[in-house]
Motif scaffolding. Structure first.
Motif, short mmCIF file in Angstrom:
data_model
loop_
_atom_site.label_atom_id
_atom_site.label_comp_id
_atom_site.label_asym_id
_atom_site.label_seq_id
_atom_site.Cartn_x
_atom_site.Cartn_y
_atom_site.Cartn_z
N GLN A 78 0.86 -1.18 -0.15
CA GLN A 78 0.06 0.00 -0.02
C GLN A 78 0.70 1.42 0.01
N GLU A 79 0.36 2.42 -0.31
CA GLU A 79 1.18 3.49 -0.52
C GLU A 79 1.68 3.89 0.87
N GLU A 80 0.90 3.91 1.91
CA GLU A 80 1.17 4.45 3.08
C GLU A 80 2.52 3.31 3.65
N ASP A 81 2.73 2.31 3.02
CA ASP A 81 4.02 1.35 3.42
C ASP A 81 5.49 2.12 3.08
N SER A 82 5.58 3.15 2.17
CA SER A 82 6.44 3.77 1.86
C SER A 82 7.00 4.43 3.20
N ALA A 83 8.44 4.18 3.57
CA ALA A 83 9.18 4.17 4.67
C ALA A 83 10.53 3.77 4.73
N MET A 84 11.21 4.05 5.69
CA MET A 84 12.72 3.37 5.94
C MET A 84 12.53 2.32 6.91
N TYR A 85 12.91 1.02 6.51
CA TYR A 85 13.02 -0.17 7.48
C TYR A 85 14.11 -0.48 7.93
N TYR A 86 14.04 -0.85 9.28
CA TYR A 86 15.35 -1.30 9.77
C TYR A 86 15.06 -2.61 10.59
N CYS A 87 15.91 -3.50 10.43
CA CYS A 87 15.96 -4.87 10.96
C CYS A 87 17.02 -4.78 12.06
N ALA A 88 16.67 -5.28 13.24
CA ALA A 88 17.52 -4.99 14.51
C ALA A 88 17.60 -6.47 15.08
N LEU A 89 18.71 -6.55 15.82
CA LEU A 89 18.87 -7.68 16.71
C LEU A 89 19.48 -7.31 18.06
N ARG A 90 18.88 -8.19 18.95
CA ARG A 90 19.31 -8.10 20.24
C ARG A 90 19.80 -9.41 20.84
N GLY A 92 20.31 -11.71 23.51
CA GLY A 92 20.23 -11.58 25.15
C GLY A 92 19.44 -10.48 25.75
N ASN A 93 20.35 -9.87 26.75
CA ASN A 93 19.64 -8.81 27.29
C ASN A 93 20.69 -7.51 26.71
N GLU A 94 21.17 -7.60 25.66
CA GLU A 94 22.11 -6.60 25.38
C GLU A 94 21.31 -5.41 24.38
N LYS A 95 22.19 -4.70 23.87
CA LYS A 95 21.95 -3.28 22.86
C LYS A 95 21.42 -4.07 21.73
N LEU A 96 20.42 -3.22 21.18
CA LEU A 96 19.92 -3.24 19.49
C LEU A 96 21.11 -3.00 18.72
N THR A 97 21.35 -3.93 17.83
CA THR A 97 22.28 -3.80 16.84
C THR A 97 21.31 -3.75 15.54
N PHE A 98 21.52 -2.35 14.73
CA PHE A 98 20.45 -2.20 13.53
C PHE A 98 21.28 -2.72 12.31
N GLY A 99 20.69 -2.95 11.47
CA GLY A 99 21.13 -3.13 9.91
C GLY A 99 20.97 -1.77 9.24
N THR A 100 21.64 -1.68 8.14
CA THR A 100 21.75 -0.28 7.38
C THR A 100 20.48 0.33 6.80
N GLY A 101 19.43 -0.52 6.91
CA GLY A 101 17.98 0.12 6.63
C GLY A 101 17.68 -0.21 4.99
N THR A 102 16.61 -0.50 4.66
CA THR A 102 16.24 -0.45 3.50
C THR A 102 14.96 0.68 3.29
N ARG A 103 15.00 1.54 2.28
CA ARG A 103 14.02 2.52 1.88
C ARG A 103 13.11 2.04 0.88
N LEU A 104 11.80 1.96 1.40
CA LEU A 104 10.85 1.16 0.57
C LEU A 104 9.99 2.31 -0.18
N THR A 105 9.85 2.18 -1.26
CA THR A 105 9.06 3.17 -2.07
C THR A 105 8.05 2.38 -2.79
N ILE A 106 6.52 2.78 -2.67
CA ILE A 106 5.61 2.06 -3.15
C ILE A 106 5.20 3.06 -4.51
N ILE A 107 5.16 2.74 -5.47
CA ILE A 107 4.64 3.40 -6.69
C ILE A 107 3.23 3.29 -7.08
N PRO A 108 2.40 4.38 -7.13
CA PRO A 108 1.05 4.06 -7.23
C PRO A 108 0.47 3.50 -8.49
#
Lengths: 108, 118
Positions: A78-90, A92-108
């Motif tokens: 859907q068009e409203e899905d256009s955004a930056m998406y980050y996958c993250a890993l934690r 155990g009980n430690e910090k979040l480590t993020f991926g570099t992200g994917t910018r998703l663009t939905i073409i109408p």
């Protein structure tokens, strides 16, 4: 050390088409995995966590320990899905480590 | 519930100066984590505070320090600012006590403070 890889920096998909954002991780133990989304001019917000096995805004993600992947999927974009998406890993009980992200663009 | 709040929203400093950023956690949360997000990059973990002590730290120099107050709010201080410190600084709060009790320690993010160092 843990690492998260999102191979696609940019992804464009037509409205109504299926979406798959890839995420691979490296960690020797059993991590917790998350997908965060950042819409334009909004704060980073949690979309999914693997432990919940839920569907949010039509998105799902399955943890595949054999392939060390946690891909994000949606059957009909859907068009409203256009955004930056980050996958993250934690590990155990430690910090979040993020991926570099994917910018998703939905073409109408 | 206002969620996680941060102040100020924007800040401009010059090299060598010092800056203090503030964060109020989501109601009921007891842990605050700070992240630095440079333009076009992913958030990088700076440190986490729980029970008024630094619990974990990422790969940031000692110029970056913090504090947590008894009401769980937190400050991030950066001394001797460098141009490379220009970034969006994110605060995230979570409930560790919930995780320890078998719950889930999900981090909720604030809107960030955008710092520009000239």
């Amino acid at each position: 050390a843990q690492r998260v890889t999102q191979p696609e920096k940019l992804l464009s998909v037509f409205k109504g088409a299926p979406v798959e954002l890839k995420c691979n991780y490296s960690y020797s133990g059993s991590p917790e995995l998350f997908w965060y989304v950042q819409y334009s001019r909004q704060r980073l917000q949690l979309l999914l966590r693997h432990i919940s096995r839920e569907s949010i805004k039509g998105f799902t993600a399955d943890l595949n320990k054999g392939e060390t992947s946690f891909h994000l999927k949606k059957p009909f974009a859907q068009e409203e899905d256009s955004a930056m998406y980050y996958c993250a890993l934690r590990p155990g009980n430690e910090k979040l480590t993020f991926g570099t992200g994917t910018r998703l663009t939905i073409i109408p | 519930d206002a969620g996680v709040t941060q102040s100020p929203t924007h800040l401009i400093k010059t090299r060598g100066q010092q800056v203090t950023l503030r964060c109020s956690p989501k109601s009921g949360h007891d842990t605050v984590s700070w992240y630095q997000q440079a333009l076009g990059q992913e958030p990088q973990f700076i440190f986490q505070y729980y029970e008024e002590e630094e619990r974990q730290r990422g790969n940031f120099p000692d110029r970056f320090s913090g504090h947590q107050f008894p009401n769980y709010s937190s400050e991030l201080n950066v001394n001797a600012l460098l141009l490379g410190d220009s970034a969006l600084y994110l605060c995230a709060s979570s409930l560790v006590a919930g995780a320890l009790a078998g719950g889930q320690e999900t981090q909720y993010f604030g809107p960030g403070t955008r710092l520009l160092v000239l």
